[in-house]
Design a protein around this motif. Structure first.
Motif, PDB file in Angstrom:
ATOM      1  N   GLY A 129      17.103  17.256  52.106  1.00 34.39           N
ATOM      2  CA  GLY A 129      16.807  18.592  52.611  1.00 34.39           C
ATOM      3  C   GLY A 129      17.220  18.845  54.043  1.00 34.39           C
ATOM      4  O   GLY A 129      16.850  19.874  54.617  1.00 34.39           O
ATOM      5  N   ASN A 130      18.012  17.966  54.648  1.00 33.45           N
ATOM      6  CA  ASN A 130      18.381  18.133  56.059  1.00 33.45           C
ATOM      7  C   ASN A 130      19.255  19.366  56.268  1.00 33.45           C
ATOM      8  O   ASN A 130      19.041  20.149  57.207  1.00 33.45           O
ATOM      9  CB  ASN A 130      19.114  16.883  56.547  1.00 33.45           C
ATOM     10  CG  ASN A 130      19.490  16.978  58.015  1.00 33.45           C
ATOM     11  OD1 ASN A 130      18.682  17.361  58.844  1.00 33.45           O
ATOM     12  ND2 ASN A 130      20.731  16.636  58.345  1.00 33.45           N
ATOM     13  N   LEU A 131      20.242  19.585  55.391  1.00 34.73           N
ATOM     14  CA  LEU A 131      21.132  20.735  55.549  1.00 34.73           C
ATOM     15  C   LEU A 131      20.363  22.038  55.356  1.00 34.73           C
ATOM     16  O   LEU A 131      20.555  22.996  56.113  1.00 34.73           O
ATOM     17  CB  LEU A 131      22.276  20.650  54.526  1.00 34.73           C
ATOM     18  CG  LEU A 131      23.100  19.364  54.503  1.00 34.73           C
ATOM     19  CD1 LEU A 131      24.263  19.500  53.543  1.00 34.73           C
ATOM     20  CD2 LEU A 131      23.607  19.011  55.885  1.00 34.73           C
ATOM     21  N   ALA A 132      19.489  22.081  54.351  1.00 34.34           N
ATOM     22  CA  ALA A 132      18.707  23.298  54.106  1.00 34.34           C
ATOM     23  C   ALA A 132      17.773  23.601  55.280  1.00 34.34           C
ATOM     24  O   ALA A 132      17.556  24.768  55.620  1.00 34.34           O
ATOM     25  CB  ALA A 132      17.906  23.140  52.810  1.00 34.34           C
ATOM     26  N   ARG A 133      17.235  22.549  55.919  1.00 34.26           N
ATOM     27  CA  ARG A 133      16.350  22.771  57.064  1.00 34.26           C
ATOM     28  C   ARG A 133      17.099  23.398  58.233  1.00 34.26           C
ATOM     29  O   ARG A 133      16.583  24.298  58.912  1.00 34.26           O
ATOM     30  CB  ARG A 133      15.703  21.456  57.501  1.00 34.26           C
ATOM     31  CG  ARG A 133      14.497  21.046  56.667  1.00 34.26           C
ATOM     32  CD  ARG A 133      13.715  19.938  57.344  1.00 34.26           C
ATOM     33  NE  ARG A 133      14.502  18.726  57.495  1.00 34.26           N
ATOM     34  CZ  ARG A 133      14.599  17.773  56.577  1.00 34.26           C
ATOM     35  NH1 ARG A 133      13.938  17.902  55.433  1.00 34.26           N
ATOM     36  NH2 ARG A 133      15.323  16.699  56.788  1.00 34.26           N
TER      37      ARG A 133
END
Length: 460
Positions: A55-59
């Motif tokens: 979920g790093n990119l979505a965050r």
């Protein structure tokens, strides 16, 4: 703006072209999705979500989007307060000139709304103004030098240059005007509740009949929705008033003032806001799946196995069996560490003594390759290269392999680690993971066969 799913998919494309290391291997995800059903755009969204498994990119995308929306909310609140305070200051006298206040409320607003309408008709189909893209640029709202943040900022700035963003700008400007007018309405209601006003008018050029006609014209639309309009007697009575009017007359003027603000200010702005929102929805930026990056993925998913009657199956390429030379060996690992101890003994069956083996370590970046080639140029050895199952036979990896083979005077042999279908490390893995490992193993077989590089069979 792209939808959140499209943004994540496009961000994955940008980062993958820049050789970013994701939480999950994109090649594994792509291979697994080949057997799943769904529309191309749905599968691309699914692929991006699985690649961003942590979920790093979505965050990062959510942080930028949240700060842009937060800035717009703060500006709307400020504009609302400015409208409230402006009208509060204007209505400090107990006797109010009705037409003067009406012009202050709606004069500039009406001119700006008319100007927006004219500019909209003239500049159809053009891109959003560059100043707007600079004003809301996420580079001012988020700080970060890592590749994910920079790629996300670039993605948002590309979206701000899209032609449909002119409607986004229009919607935002109407939102600020609505906030200002709403603040004015709150101020009027508040002041009319806590204070008693008298309304008057005065004119050097206009007669009573002219002002009666003007008032009736202004009051026509508010009267259609139930607001009171002063009659002729009340209008004449209100000329040059310096003291309190009868309460019934003051209420008629107050009702007309509120009705005019709503019908000639708030309602037209709300219609313009809704129009811009509708046009922005229609002109919204879409994911361009015709790009070569997406077409390559979709082409891979669409590959089908034809019937046996119409197809002569070609045997899969197999790497030649490794031939162990006499003399010194240099043991190295390609890109990933290995868990096995005494790697060279596992590869060569214990036929080589410790004194004949030199351990190089992991070959990963350019410095490692330069150090390795310098060593090979000065020492006649055979390279025993261990390749982990996670290593991909991509262009960069195969270039390293070719360079090693060119400099190794006694040749290069390879052992594929953890690729055996009977390996204990895969005994508890899912069936689809085993199939992916098998595909990867065959890819390495083909790459080694094309280069005539020997492969040490497991357990040899």
């Amino acid at each position: 703006m792209l939808s959140p799913q499209d943004q994540l998919t496009e961000l994955v494309r940008t980062l993958e072209t820049e050789q970013h290391v994701f939480a999950t291997d994109p090649l594994l995800v792509t291979e697994k999705l080949q057997a799943e059903d769904g529309k191309p755009i749905q599968k691309l969204h699914r692929r991006a979500s699985r690649i961003d498994s942590n979920g790093n990119l979505a965050r990062v995308l959510g942080k930028i989007d949240g700060r842009i929306k937060g800035l717009m909310i703060v500006m709307s609140i400020v504009w609302c307060l400015s409208g409230f305070l402006g009208l509060f200051t204007l209505l400090q006298s107990n006797v109010v000139n009705f037409f003067y206040v009406l012009v202050c409320l709606l004069g500039f607003h009406t001119l700006m709304l008319g100007g927006w309408l004219v500019m909209t008709l003239i500049h159809q189909g053009r891109q959003s103004p560059s100043w707007f893209a600079n004003f809301v640029s996420p580079s001012y709202l988020i700080r970060g030098k890592d590749d994910v943040t920079q790629a996300a900022v670039d993605l948002y700035e590309r979206q701000l240059q899209h032609s449909g963003m002119r409607w986004y700008l229009g919607r935002f400007s109407h939102q600020l005007w609505l906030a200002t007018l709403t603040g004015m309405m709150f101020a009027i209601i508040f002041l009319l509740i806590v204070r008693q006003y008298s309304f008057s008018w005065e004119s050097t050029l206009l007669s009573d009949q002219a002002l009666i006609g003007l008032t009736q014209v202004i009051g026509w639309l508010p009267s259609m929705v139930g607001f009171s309009v002063p009659d002729s007697a009340a209008i004449v009575q209100s000329r040059l008033v310096t003291e309190a009017l009868p309460l019934s007359v003051a209420r008629q003027w107050a009702s007309l003032l509120m009705g005019s603000l709503i019908m000639y200010g708030i309602v037209p702005r709300a219609i313009a806001w809704a129009f811009c929102a509708l046009m922005f929805r229609r002109k919204k930026m879409r994911l361009d799946i015709k790009l070569p990056y997406y077409q390559k993925i979709l082409s891979f998913w669409q590959r089908q196995v034809v019937d046996a009657d119409d197809f002569n199956e070609v045997a899969a390429p197999v790497a030649p069996k490794a031939s162990v030379s006499t003399g010194k060996k240099l043991v190295a690992l390609l890109e990933y560490p290995a868990n096995q101890d005494h790697l060279w003994q596992l590869e060569l069956g214990g036929t080589v003594s410790d004194s004949e083996v030199e351990h190089f370590g992991i070959v990963d970046d350019r410095d490692d390759m330069d150090r390795l080639t310098n060593y090979l140029d000065q020492n006649p050895v055979q390279i025993v290269l261990g390749i982990h199952s996670q290593a991909l036979p991509d262009r960069g990896t195969l270039r390293k392999l070719d360079r090693m083979a060119a400099h190794a005077k006694h040749g290069l042999i390879v052992q594929l680690l953890n690729n055996d279908s009977n390996d204990s490390s895969l005994s508890t893995a899912a069936v689809d993971q085993k199939s992916i490992q098998a595909v990867r193993y065959q890819q390495w077989q083909a790459a080694l066969a094309a280069r005539n590089i020997g492969l040490v069979e497991s357990g040899s």
